[in-house]
Write a protein that holds these residues in place. Structure first.
Motif, short mmCIF file in Angstrom:
data_model
loop_
_atom_site.label_atom_id
_atom_site.label_comp_id
_atom_site.label_asym_id
_atom_site.label_seq_id
_atom_site.Cartn_x
_atom_site.Cartn_y
_atom_site.Cartn_z
N ARG A 1 -2.69 12.24 -6.58
CA ARG A 1 -3.21 10.87 -6.72
C ARG A 1 -2.95 10.01 -5.49
NH1 ARG A 1 -3.60 7.02 -11.01
NH2 ARG A 1 -4.30 5.04 -10.08
N PHE A 2 -1.72 10.03 -4.99
CA PHE A 2 -1.33 9.11 -3.93
C PHE A 2 -0.93 9.78 -2.62
CE2 PHE A 2 -0.06 6.45 -7.74
CZ PHE A 2 -1.06 5.50 -7.58
N GLY A 3 -0.77 11.11 -2.64
CA GLY A 3 -0.17 11.77 -1.50
C GLY A 3 1.35 11.71 -1.60
N ALA A 4 2.04 12.06 -0.55
CA ALA A 4 3.50 12.03 -0.56
C ALA A 4 4.00 10.61 -0.76
CB ALA A 4 4.07 12.59 0.73
N PRO A 5 4.92 10.40 -1.68
CA PRO A 5 5.44 9.03 -1.87
C PRO A 5 6.30 8.62 -0.68
CG PRO A 5 6.73 10.59 -3.17
CD PRO A 5 5.57 11.36 -2.59
N HIS A 6 6.23 7.34 -0.35
CA HIS A 6 7.07 6.81 0.73
C HIS A 6 8.49 6.53 0.26
CE1 HIS A 6 2.87 5.88 1.73
NE2 HIS A 6 3.23 5.95 2.99
N PHE A 7 8.60 6.20 -1.03
CA PHE A 7 9.91 5.83 -1.58
C PHE A 7 10.13 6.55 -2.91
CE2 PHE A 7 8.06 2.22 0.72
CZ PHE A 7 8.97 2.14 1.77
N VAL A 8 11.34 7.04 -3.09
CA VAL A 8 11.71 7.69 -4.35
C VAL A 8 13.01 7.05 -4.83
CG1 VAL A 8 12.37 9.84 -5.49
CG2 VAL A 8 10.60 9.86 -3.71
N PHE A 9 12.95 6.50 -6.03
CA PHE A 9 14.12 5.87 -6.63
C PHE A 9 14.56 6.75 -7.81
CE2 PHE A 9 11.63 2.59 -4.62
CZ PHE A 9 12.55 1.73 -4.05
N GLY B 1 0.78 -1.22 0.00
CA GLY B 1 0.00 0.00 0.00
C GLY B 1 0.81 1.27 0.00
N LYS B 2 2.14 1.15 0.09
CA LYS B 2 3.01 2.32 0.06
C LYS B 2 3.26 2.74 -1.40
CE LYS B 2 3.47 1.96 4.53
NZ LYS B 2 4.70 1.46 5.15
N THR B 3 3.64 3.98 -1.59
CA THR B 3 3.85 4.53 -2.93
C THR B 3 5.32 4.73 -3.22
OG1 THR B 3 1.71 5.65 -2.90
CG2 THR B 3 3.35 6.48 -4.46
N ALA B 4 5.76 4.31 -4.41
CA ALA B 4 7.14 4.50 -4.84
C ALA B 4 7.17 5.21 -6.18
CB ALA B 4 7.86 3.16 -4.95
N VAL B 5 8.04 6.20 -6.30
CA VAL B 5 8.32 6.87 -7.57
C VAL B 5 9.62 6.30 -8.12
CG1 VAL B 5 8.84 9.07 -8.69
CG2 VAL B 5 7.17 9.00 -6.83
N LEU B 6 9.59 5.85 -9.36
CA LEU B 6 10.79 5.25 -9.97
C LEU B 6 11.07 5.93 -11.31
CD1 LEU B 6 8.74 2.56 -9.03
CD2 LEU B 6 11.05 1.63 -8.91
N THR B 7 12.20 6.62 -11.41
CA THR B 7 12.60 7.15 -12.71
C THR B 7 13.47 6.12 -13.43
OG1 THR B 7 14.64 8.24 -11.92
CG2 THR B 7 12.57 9.49 -11.75
N GLN C 1 7.04 6.49 7.48
CA GLN C 1 8.44 6.24 7.14
C GLN C 1 8.66 6.36 5.64
OE1 GLN C 1 8.52 2.26 9.19
NE2 GLN C 1 10.51 2.98 9.93
N GLY C 2 9.81 6.87 5.24
CA GLY C 2 10.13 7.00 3.83
C GLY C 2 11.61 6.78 3.58
N HIS C 3 11.96 6.68 2.30
CA HIS C 3 13.36 6.43 1.94
C HIS C 3 13.60 6.90 0.51
CE1 HIS C 3 16.99 4.22 3.41
NE2 HIS C 3 17.31 4.29 2.13
N ILE C 4 14.76 7.48 0.27
CA ILE C 4 15.16 7.95 -1.06
C ILE C 4 16.42 7.18 -1.48
CG2 ILE C 4 15.96 9.92 -2.44
CD1 ILE C 4 14.45 11.71 -0.38
N VAL C 5 16.39 6.62 -2.69
CA VAL C 5 17.55 5.90 -3.23
C VAL C 5 17.99 6.59 -4.51
CG1 VAL C 5 18.44 3.71 -4.09
CG2 VAL C 5 16.68 3.71 -2.30
N ASN C 6 19.25 7.01 -4.55
CA ASN C 6 19.82 7.64 -5.74
C ASN C 6 20.79 6.67 -6.40
OD1 ASN C 6 18.45 10.04 -5.13
ND2 ASN C 6 20.14 10.77 -3.87
N THR C 7 20.63 6.46 -7.70
CA THR C 7 21.53 5.55 -8.41
C THR C 7 22.75 6.29 -8.91
OG1 THR C 7 19.71 4.12 -9.11
CG2 THR C 7 21.76 3.96 -10.36
N ALA C 8 23.90 5.93 -8.36
CA ALA C 8 25.19 6.46 -8.83
C ALA C 8 25.88 5.34 -9.61
CB ALA C 8 26.03 6.95 -7.66
#
Length: 300
Positions: A81-89, A7-13, A141-148
């Motif tokens: 649509r979903f509110g603040a995302p919990h996860f951002v990739f 049920g959590k929301t993730a944004v994935l680029t 709770q949330g988390h941000i992951v940046n791909t290097a």
């Protein structure tokens, strides 16, 4: 510890291929809402159809992550649509190489635009939303992951523009982690530093914007593309393997994520060079035949 993703929301680029797609597949299995972002329409459509079929709620956007206005519009739509995302990739990335003085202005603008500004936009747009959600709910709770890349911790030759972009992502991510630590205990951050993994980034020129069209590739760029393609093709770690490592890191609030832990030996050597103020160590010291091959090709 984050134990419940349902049920959590993730944004994935970069969600149409590689790590982004594999993370979306895991997210669908976990019952997450998925926001898929990619610049390639057919890949985005295929990814969206697949995760929808797996039962995920999906919002998809074809956009260029380097474009602030496009990313901002996407952020507003996600919030509605979903509110603040919990996860951002922040995963979208492109590859380019060659001798550093041979990269054109267009090369620099394209690579830094996607690899650096794409991450910048993801951080600046979504972090305030996440902080606001956390302030309203102590259990949020949330988390941000940046791909290097390992190229963000090393400086392999003939890959200058890419190295610069990925070092920027590592620096941005380390600073993000420290800044979040100052203001909240509810949002974490990680940086993904993969080595040679087949993701499709070697073919990223297919999505290069027309206004940043590449010149005819130089000899060094052709050589770099061939050598990187060979290294990626011989790799044994898959994008799916790395995606699982990413979710494991998010669950345990682990900052540095490595696809090939043994590659850290080279990072240690680089840091020793810095600490001892000695000239950079030959990156091919343990595989001299590759260094000799590269030199011969460039000097021919």
């Amino acid at each position: 510890m984050i134990t419940d993703f349902k049920g959590k929301t993730a944004v994935l680029t970069g969600a149409g291929s590689g790590f982004g797609l594999e993370c979306a597949r895991i997210g669908a299995k976990l019952g997450m809402n998925l926001v898929l972002v990619d610049v390639q329409q057919d890949a985005l459509d295929a990814a969206s159809a697949e995760v929808k079929a797996a039962g995920a709620e999906v919002l998809s956007f074809k956009l260029d992550v380097a474009r602030a206005e496009q990313m901002e519009a996407m952020g507003r739509a996600v919030l509605e649509r979903f509110g603040a995302p919990h996860f951002v990739f922040n995963n979208a990335g492109v590859g380019s190489g060659g001798l550093i003085w041979e990269n054109s202005v267009a090369d620099w603008e394209w690579v830094l635009g996607v690899n650096v500004m794409g991450v910048v936009h993801g951080v600046r747009i979504f972090t305030p939303m996440m902080l606001e959600a956390a302030a309203k709910d102590p259990a949020w709770q949330g988390h941000i992951v940046n791909t290097a890349s390992m190229a963000g911790l090393l400086n392999p030759p003939n890959m200058g523009v890419y190295n610069v972009s990925k070092h920027a992502v590592v620096s941005l991510s380390e600073t993000l982690y420290q800044d979040l630590q100052l203001v909240t205990d509810q949002i974490g951050a990680s940086v993904l530093c993969p080595f040679f993994v087949a993701t499709g980034i070697g073919k990223s020129h297919r999505n290069r914007p027309a206004d940043l069209r590449a010149d005819k590739p130089t000899k060094s760029q052709i050589i770099q593309q061939a050598m990187t393609g060979k290294a990626v093709g011989s790799g044994k770690v898959s994008a799916a393997d790395v995606a699982q490592l990413v979710f494991d890191a998010v669950a345990t609030n682990k900052f540095y994520i490595y696809s090939h832990p043994k590659a850290i030996n080279s990072v240690q050597t680089r840091l020793e060079d810095i600490l001892q103020a000695r000239n950079p160590t030959d990156p091919f010291a343990d595989k001299p035949e590759i260094g000799a091959q590269l030199k011969a090709a460039l000097r021919a």
